[in-house]
Design a protein around this motif. Sequence first.
Motif: not given
Length: 492
Positions: A197-198, A388, A380, A254, A194, A190-191, A208
């Motif tokens: 996702l972004r 997510i 997340i 992030v 990300l 998941t990291v 964002w």
Amino acid sequence: MTHASASASAPDNALPLDMTIFGGMGDLAMRKLLPALYMAYLHGNLPGSTRILSTGRQHIDREAYLAHVEQHSRGFIAKGNFNDKTWDGFLQLLHYVELDVQNAPDFSSLAAASRQGAERVFYLSTAPSLFTTICDKLAASNLVDANARVVLEKPLGTDLASAIEINEAVGKHFAESQIYRIDHYLGKETVQNLMVLRFGNSILEPIWRAPNISSVQITVAEEVGVGSRAGFYDGTGAMRDMVQNHLLQLLCIVAMEPPTSLSPDAVRDEKLKVLRSLRRFSLADIARDTVRGQYGHGVSGNQEVAGYLEEKNVPPDTRTETFVALRAHIDTWRWSKVPFYLRTGKRMARRSSKIVVEFANPPFPLFPGAPGGVANRLVIELQPEEAIKLQIMAKQPGSGMQMQQVALNLDLQSAFQQRRAEAYERLLIDVVRGRLTHFMRRDELEAAWEWADPIIDGWATLGEKPHPYAAGSWGPSESFALLARDGFSWVE
């Protein structure tokens, strides 16, 4: 499941691989490294000519070492992934080299066991105080060449000065492109997701930023106490053990700007900019915006557990923190006035690691009876499950326009049929294949310490004891007040 043939699907690699694990009899090697390497072997992700050399001071032969692996490592492989034939094949890769890193002549045994012309990976699963000695003696034994790589396990120093010292010592023998500073959180699916996702979704990237995002929370909560690590942990504390590395790395992903490419340096350049943009804490900031805690007696996992001061090898008057919560700010246009709340602790209510992005509420409450709190929230989850979730508002069935929070849930387990490698497996494969993107660069590490050191020093200057909290809770009440001042609350 179908067990792949390790040799049939192994990556094409012109060089044989010799992976040496210093501290190869230790807890990390048995619980994480060898099971991860077994999984890589099972799925054909190691070169067919791989050998794994484990070093230790114990005077034992190979048979006794393999018996130790059977007893202490095999149990950490999930039953669904275990295959007797594959396990036997994996054991054939393992070799034991008796070696005391303080004794230079012992390295001749390692040199004799290493193959000429092999790609050598040295995994330093030892105390960081031994990194310099090991690298010096590897070089003196002619084991470091252009094909060599070294993996450094955290913690990388106790402050900026010690981190620089380690970097200088390792850098005398290994080029920066040969050094892999590992943080297993960067290996989590998941990291890494990300980033996609972004930067792969046009619906998210434009919003964002401030003022669309009102706050970000990053929590890494552990249910366990210090256990057998008490002797080490008391000289470290939660700030050095977790915040300076794991939580700051999550914050960087992030908050980073889009990199120009996915090349290792392009990605790490953007993470470095975040670290350099983190607002430094004054003594007044430390007193107001940080909370230290120390767990006491309580109930965890339906069992009574001892407090930190009652743990074996913990000094009775120690002020080491087992919990940290703080409010950080990134001084850039994208994140202006957006608080980042970081929290980590031991003996928390449950094991949970998550990133929570809270979006700003609509400027005008159009719908009557709308529930309070945050309307839209991206959660997340990193562990114990990876998922997510996007929280949105929807109309309740029936008459009227009553709203209710619902979640759009991307369950990675059910969304993708492909097997998801564990963090250490994924990162070890990256090392073998020479991929540096998910490893810390030297300037990243030092920038993280430059930010963390004044906070640690400030706590010493203020001289306050950590706030007590009961084992099995979510930390001291002061951490809840930290967010309540800004109108937020922790997402449990």
